[in-house]
Every structure is written in structure tokens, then in C-alpha cells.
Write an enzyme that holds these catalytic residues in place. Sequence first.
Site, PDB file in Angstrom:
ATOM      1  N   LYS A   1      60.625   9.320  27.984  1.00  0.00           N
ATOM      2  CA  LYS A   1      61.436   8.431  28.824  1.00  0.00           C
ATOM      3  C   LYS A   1      61.241   8.838  30.285  1.00  0.00           C
ATOM      4  O   LYS A   1      61.280  10.034  30.626  1.00  0.00           O
ATOM      5  CB  LYS A   1      62.900   8.571  28.409  1.00  0.00           C
TER       6      LYS A   1
ATOM      7  N   CYS B   1      59.243  -0.949  35.841  1.00  0.00           N
ATOM      8  CA  CYS B   1      60.664  -1.261  35.671  1.00  0.00           C
ATOM      9  C   CYS B   1      61.079  -2.425  36.583  1.00  0.00           C
ATOM     10  O   CYS B   1      61.027  -2.314  37.810  1.00  0.00           O
ATOM     11  CB  CYS B   1      61.497  -0.026  35.975  1.00  0.00           C
TER      12      CYS B   1
ATOM     13  N   LYS C   1      50.970   2.416  34.013  1.00  0.00           N
ATOM     14  CA  LYS C   1      51.641   1.385  33.210  1.00  0.00           C
ATOM     15  C   LYS C   1      51.928   0.174  34.086  1.00  0.00           C
ATOM     16  O   LYS C   1      52.589   0.278  35.122  1.00  0.00           O
ATOM     17  CB  LYS C   1      52.941   1.933  32.620  1.00  0.00           C
TER      18      LYS C   1
ATOM     19  N   CYS D   1      55.065 -35.114  13.815  1.00  0.00           N
ATOM     20  CA  CYS D   1      53.922 -35.898  14.298  1.00  0.00           C
ATOM     21  C   CYS D   1      54.394 -37.214  14.905  1.00  0.00           C
ATOM     22  O   CYS D   1      53.880 -37.658  15.928  1.00  0.00           O
ATOM     23  CB  CYS D   1      52.921 -36.153  13.172  1.00  0.00           C
TER      24      CYS D   1
END
Lengths: 443, 440
Positions: free
Chosen positions: A45, A134, A172, A351
Site C-alpha cells: 500500500k 490516485c 503506475k 433487434c
Amino acid sequence: MPDLSVNFAGIKAPNPFWLASAPPTNSGYQIMKAFDAGWGGAVWKTLGVPVVNVSSRYASVNYKGNRMIGLNNIELITDRPLKDNLREMEEVKKYFPDHAVIASLMVESKAQWHQIVKDVENAGADGIELNFGCPHGMCERGMGSAVGQEPSVLKTIVEWVMEVAKVPVIVKLTPNISDITYPAQAAKEGGADAISLINTIQSLVGVDIDNFVPYPIVDGKSTNGGYCGPAVKPIALNMTKNCAQIPNYDLPISGIGGIETWRDAVEFMLLGASTVQICTAVMHYGFGIIRDLVPGLESYMIDKGFNTIDEMVGKALPNTKTWENLNLKYKVTASIDESKCIGCQLCYTACEDGAHQAIGLKGDEENRIPFIIDENCVGCNLCSLVCPVEECITMVQTDDGKSHNTWKERTEANEIPNDFNDERAGGNGHWIPEPKDALKKKR
Amino acid sequence: MGEYKKPKTAEEFEQNFSQIKPLMDASMAYYESSRCLFCYDAPCVTACPTGIDIPLFIRQINNKNTKGAAKTIYDSNYFGNACGKVCPTEVLCEGACVYNHRDAKPIEIGRLQSYATQDAMQKEITLYQPAPANGKKVAIIGAGPAGIACACELSLLGYEVHIFEAKSQPSGLTLYGVAPYKITNEEILQEVEYLQNQFGFKICFNERVDSEKLVELEKNYQAIFLGIGLGKTRFPFPMEKEMPNVIGATEIIEQLKVNHLTTNLGDQVIVIGGGNTAMDAASEAARLGAKHVTLAYRRSKEEMGAYEFEYDLAKAVGVQGVFNAQPLEIIGTDQAEAVRFVRTELVDGNVRPIEGSEFTIACDAVIFATGQSKQVDFLNKIKDLELDDKGKIKVKEASFQTTNPMYFAGGDAVNGGAEVVNAAADGKQAALGIHDFLIA
Ligand SMILES: Cc1cc2nc3c(=O)[nH]c(=O)nc-3n(C[C@H](O)[C@H](O)[C@H](O)COP(=O)(O)OP(=O)(O)OC[C@H]3O[C@@H](n4cnc5c(N)ncnc54)[C@H](O)[C@@H]3O)c2cc1C
Ligand SMILES: Cc1cc2nc3c(=O)[nH]c(=O)nc-3n(C[C@H](O)[C@H](O)[C@H](O)COP(=O)(O)O)c2cc1C
Ligand code: SF4
Ligand code: SF4
Ligand code: SF4
């Protein structure tokens, strides 16, 4: 037995299933438990500056019988003291020297970056992941996605980190950007060893319609959060593919976003990811899902004859093209297996109201099986998607399979239609009922 | 056999007669409603005698618009809650659900229906606002589902409606006939009260309409609706004398429904008949603590009129079926001690006794579930009112008007005995017929 072990930009792990940096990797306790259960790696974390979290942090999208198909959070990076995390990291590495422990980091100044990189390396981290993703809270303070959305800033920070880092560095990426390949390129230019994607998508998952406030509610107010879970997988897959197809791009990719099953993981790998990271599925079902992930992947690899993860990475990329390279001569038509049809007539409404009026009803109460009007079917797949019975409506190829012609080829041969009278234009001769045929009510 | 003890307290009764379709909780209703496919021209709707828009109300439940769901249901069927619990859904809506075609469990439409209506009832949600009074008065005879449904619709249209009911409580055979494990009395009465609070029609209890009263009604009301249902049990052969333990099914069931704990049948009970009422009576006898319940039917099992699931319910509580057995006589002096039967066979479609095959079964009580009579005597007092050869009131198809133009009729008295849902459908439709008649 296939070999599941990976060497991701120099970070080794017994298998490609890693925990994403998130609540499941809050503590050494959780990570040890996960490794004990069979996970191959964990991204701690995010560590960084001191933060304060709010109470009431998550909200979810539930769909019909299914809970949490999408999860949204307004949580920040870890609020646990850095020294506790470092001590625990050291301990995890003592017990699991061969598993991947990656420290996710987010700080502000160059000095802070230099210091924290050294701290986690001293604690035994096998790699570093820079959290530029973040999309809430941290970005208001100039970190997280605020960095990830600015390729030049991103590159500068990567350079700061590379000045001191001795272990591999992963960047990241945030999906909250119009073209993911820009930050992906910037990460490479800055000298990063790998990228991971996606972080969460900026979102509001719903609104309390009685009290006029979105979820999650903090003392009567709310804020946008980051969206993840199964609902984001299609977006993550596409971005993974986009990065993997950047010409001459050689950074390994760790795929993230909505992965819950071995099948999801395989999909990411076929589109270019060589490891995967998982968060929401663990928050929902716990570390135990690894018992399905590992054998599932193994059995798939055996079936397909893959011996290593590397052999399968990117296998679907050659078949992922731009639209202009698709064969315009290919034609499929829907076909109903009458023995399977249960007569719900969902295909008919789909359809009729939502596609091309290519399905008819017999108007017979005893036999509710619809029929396809072949001349009108454009082969859009919709009916086969809404049909609740597996394999009941299939799309059958109706062209001879011999001709091949793409928009690109047509353009190059100067064969594209110039106006709608041109017989080379699409949609010509397609039957559509008159507008007034729709009216049922008297007016 | 004999898995139930005779209930001595209200709790024990509740246990023995526990609800086979208990109320769903919110999560169960959510998950079950999620499964509905929202079929086009849905076959479940076609199969519902009141034509409730089932996919719509299920979707409303799923979208947490439970109030809207209740409205959708009541718009078509004023006995929405009771029907959810007592309808033979296996042969109606749920039997038609497309899921049956892929060997999956059909949607639990009945329970979802009761979930939505219970919610509205418990929260006392007002769904209807009757139109201003139009100055016209309609009398209704019988406060069964037909009568009450008719009263609701007429009140909605602005009529002043008075129901005359022979018994002391409303809803007819729903209260006095339907098995207690399908619905509780409290729930039935709750729904009637809920409807009455919104529609404001009046019910006069303990008021059996006779020829004298008919004259008065014809004078004071512009139209009359007959929702009188059927009469007493019809015995297959004349009883030489009355015996206290030889009873009609509707009569004993009524007693059981009113007095849960004082109905005593003894250890050995024989139920004669092959219809749904016979299955109910047999199940109920077992749940009241009888050790051996025999269900005797003069034809074969396959020929029984009862729904398969009703027979399954009876079997599940230990009832033993004896088929091709025709009752000949009751043995006993003051009390029935046994029933003598003869075996039968089918010859050219007719039931024939097999000579020499007589046998007896001992008993403490005999229940005849051999059908209900029609109220022919009463109906013959109404001028110009025509009945068919079976004693059913003749009506016009769409309007439910009888051969006497001021009289309309619906429910069991017209169809000869069907379900609550049919009576509720008839009552509503007849109200529209009355409206056409009085306004046009
Ligand atoms: C044992 C049994 C079990 C049943 N189980 C089910 C079941 O599980 N599910 C289901 O859907 N259906 C069931 N039914 C059938 C259902 O109860 C009836 O079809 C339905 O109640 C018929 O409604 P109705 O309004 O036509 O008549 P009823 O319900 O019979 O109501 C007629 C009303 O009229 C009153 N009345 C009659 N004559 C007069 C008069 N002269 N003056 C004043 N009032 C009068 C009666 O007292 C009664 O209250 C069952 C029936 C029986 C007998
Ligand atoms: C509650 C929560 C907190 C998260 N915190 C972080 C974080 O601190 N650092 C980070 O890089 N990603 C964080 N993420 C994002 C996840 O790592 C992951 O990128 C995202 O959830 C998408 O993957 P998934 O849907 O498969 O879980 C967080 C996600 C959640 C749900
Ligand atoms: S494939 Fe599309 S166009 Fe063809 S029948 Fe199905 S829904 Fe209609
Ligand atoms: S959607 Fe499938 S099952 Fe339903 S009617 Fe169409 S073909 Fe049949
Ligand atoms: S038939 Fe079944 S699935 Fe279809 S609408 Fe009715 S209840 Fe729903």
C-alpha cells in the site's frame, strides 16, 4: 507442468499473480497471509507523506443480483507510520525471500523521493512502484494523478527516482487521461524499468436520491472517487493493449483493473501484460481466490501448450488491429437453435427496437420461437448477446471466406464511396419499415 | 404417517400449518427479481387470469419501486396479496414462465407478488383515490373475492356500493375454505381492510339475502351483482341419517379455519374425493394430528381432478391414496365406524364396480369432498334469471350481465367453482359491465 515463475524487469516471483497496492497490502500481516496462501507478489500500500483519511470511504455499483461489480473509493495512501511499514517489510522479506515485495511510493520533493527510495531498499524491497495514479485527494495536493496526467512532470520525477534507485522501478499509470501512450512514453524516457496500469478511474458511482448527495457520504457531503472492480476491465484491457502496441516499446507491463479470475488474467497477458495485479476481487472474496487463479492458469497453459508465461504474453496483439484493417467482405448472420430457445423473445425486442428489425415472430402462442429475417440481418451480434440461453443464438458465417477487402485497401485503390448514391456505400438496399408503421396508439 | 401431533396451542397450530409460501425478505425479493428476463409479450402474463403485467412489477421490485409494483398488481387484481399466496401458480403464471423450458426454476412470481403487496399493506400506502360520487348505487350479494373485487372497481368509478354478506367475516372461501398453510386468516382480513380503507365500500355482515331482501335491493339499487359462490357439500348418495363424524369437506374446513384448535377428527380419517378440496381436506386432517389419513377416489390416480402439486402436498404429510375405490355405505349406528368400498374399473369411459371386490376401511371420521352444490333455490327466486343445466348462472361473456339486465354475476356461481383469481377477475370485469350498463 508449465512454469509460472516470472522475471518482471528483474523482479522475480513464483507466479504472476500479485496484489495491487491497496487495502489488501496494508500490512505485513496481510502480505504474509497472502504469500502463505500462494500469491506470487505484493505491491505494498502506497507509502509517502502523512495523511488523514475520512470515515465512510467506499461505494459500489451493484447490478441485479451481483454486488460490487464496480467499487469506488476515496481513500488516500497509507496512514500507517512509515517506520512500521518498513519494519514489517523487512520481516516479510525474511520469511519470503523469493516472493516479490514491491514498495509503492508517493511523495512530493526530490529530496523526499531520494530518501524514501533508500528507505524501502534498505527494508529489502525487490522493486519500486511510483504511484502517479490516485485520482482523489492526493492530486489536490499535487501528487498522484496530478503527476500522471502531466507526462513532462512524470518524466522528471522518474528521473529523480532513477538517480538513486538500485532496484527495478515500475511507473503506475493513471487512466484519467486522453491517451495513455503519452505517460507510458514519458515513463520510458525517464528511464523506468516497467509500467503498470491502470490505477482507478475518476468516478461517482451513484447518488443518494433522497438526500441529494453522491456516495460514499461523509457527513452529508461527498467527493469523486476512484473506480475499479470488474466493471473497469474493458477499459484496462484496451489501455494495456495501447501501451503494448507502442512501436519499439520494450518496457514490461503489469496489468491491473478488474481482474478476478484466471481467465481475466489470461486476457491481460494475451494483450501484453506479463504480470497482473489484483485488488477489488481480494477485497470482495479474500486471498483464497488464488486457489482458483493458479490452477486455472496452469490448466489453460497445458491446454494451449504454453510452457512459460513469456510464451503467451502478447499473443492476441497481432489480431488487434485498427478498424481500417478489418475485412469488409466478412459476413455473419444470426441463427437460432430452436431446440434451445425458451421463447422469451428478448432477441426479438432487441433487434426490433434496438437494431435492424431482422427478427420476426410467428404470432403463435404455442410456438414462441422467433425467426431471423436473413436479408435484414447485418450480423451485429446483439441478439446473441441478449439471449439468456448459452449457445442458443450463434453467428454463422455466410460469405464464402475467399474475398478480403479493407477500408484501408479501398482507400489505397481509390475505391471508397463518395456519396450515398454510390453503390459501394454501405446500408444500400437495407429494408427499413416506414416511420408510421410504428404507431400503435390512436392519435 | 402421523408425523403431526394434534395442535393444542396457537403456536403448535402455526407450526403444523406453516406457510408454504412464506413472505420474502428484501434481499430475497431483490435476487429473485433479478432473474426475471423481462420477456416480450410474456407468457406468464397470458397465463394469469387477471393479466397482471408480471415483468413490469418484477422489474419495479428490482428497481426498489415496491410501491409501483403493488400498484401494477392491484391495477389488475384486487386480491393481489391473497392470490400471490393461494393461486395454483404451478399451473398458471409460474407454469408458463420461460425458465421451465430450460429446466431451470421458474421465477417465484407468487411470492414476489405478495412481497410487493405486503409492503404496501404494511406501510398503509394509498394507491387509489375513488372518483367523486356519481349518485348511483350498486348492491353486491356476497363478500367473496368476486364481490369485493367488483366493489373496489365500482367504488373507484364513483358508485356507492353496499355488500350484503351472510357470514360474519369477509372474503368468502378465501377465509372459510383455503388451506391455512397457504395463507393465514389475519393476512386475508388485512387485505380486505386495506382495500376498504381506500375504496370505502360498505359491507353488511350476517345479512343473508332472501326473497324479501331481494325486493328491497331491486328497489333501492340500480344494479345488483351476485357473488354468492357455491352451496354446501353434495353427497354422492343420500345419507339415511346424520352422523356427527360424517362431514362435508367445505363444512369441516370452515370449522377448522374458524376454530383452529377445537376441530377434532380422531386418528383414522377417510377423505372421499379426487379434487383439490379433497387434497386440502386430507392434508389438513393429517396436520390436525390424524394418524392415518386415507384418500379414496373412485377413479384412477391419473384421472384425479386435483393438481399434481396438491396431491404431492398431501402425500408429503403422509396421506395414503386408495384409487378405484367407490364408497357404498357408511357402517355404524350412531357414528360412522367404517366405510365399505367396492373396487372399480373403467369400461368405455364409465366407472363400473367390480363385483365381489368389496372391502371396508375403519375410521373415526369420514369427509366427503365430492363437490359443492349450487345455490339453485335462491337463484330461482330472481325473476328471469337463467341458469345452465348444471345450475351455473348464465352471463354475457364480456359484461357478466345475466338474463335479468339489472343483475350481474361472477366467480364460483358462474364458473361452477374455480380459483380466487378467477373470481377476482370476474368481479372487476363485471364492474365495468355494470358501469357500461348504468352510464350508457
Ligand atoms: C376447500 C377449498 C379450498 C380452496 N382453495 C383454494 C386455493 O388454494 N386457491 C384458490 O385460488 N382457490 C381456492 N379455492 C376456491 C376459491 O376459494 C373460490 O374459487 C373463490 O373463493 C370464489 O369466490 P366467490 O367470490 O365466487 O365465492 P365465495 O368465496 O364462495 O364467496 C361467496 C360469498 O357469498 C356469501 N353468500 C352466499 N349466498 C349469500 C346470500 N344469499 N346472501 C349473502 N351472502 C351470501 C357467502 O357467505 C360467501 O362469503 C378453494 C375452495 C375451497 C372450497
Ligand atoms: C480502496 C482502494 C485503495 C487504493 N489505494 C491505492 C494506492 O494506495 N496506491 C495505488 O497505486 N493504487 C491504489 N488503488 C488502486 C488499485 O491498486 C488498482 O489499481 C485498482 O483498484 C484497479 O484494479 P482492481 O479493480 O482489479 O482492483 C486502490 C484501490 C482501492 C479500491
Ligand atoms: S445479429 Fe443484429 S441484426 Fe442480425 S438478427 Fe441479431 S440483432 Fe438483428
Ligand atoms: S433470446 Fe434466445 S431464448 Fe429468447 S426467444 Fe430469442 S432465441 Fe429464444
Ligand atoms: S416468463 Fe418468467 S422470466 Fe419471462 S417475464 Fe415472466 S416471470 Fe419473467
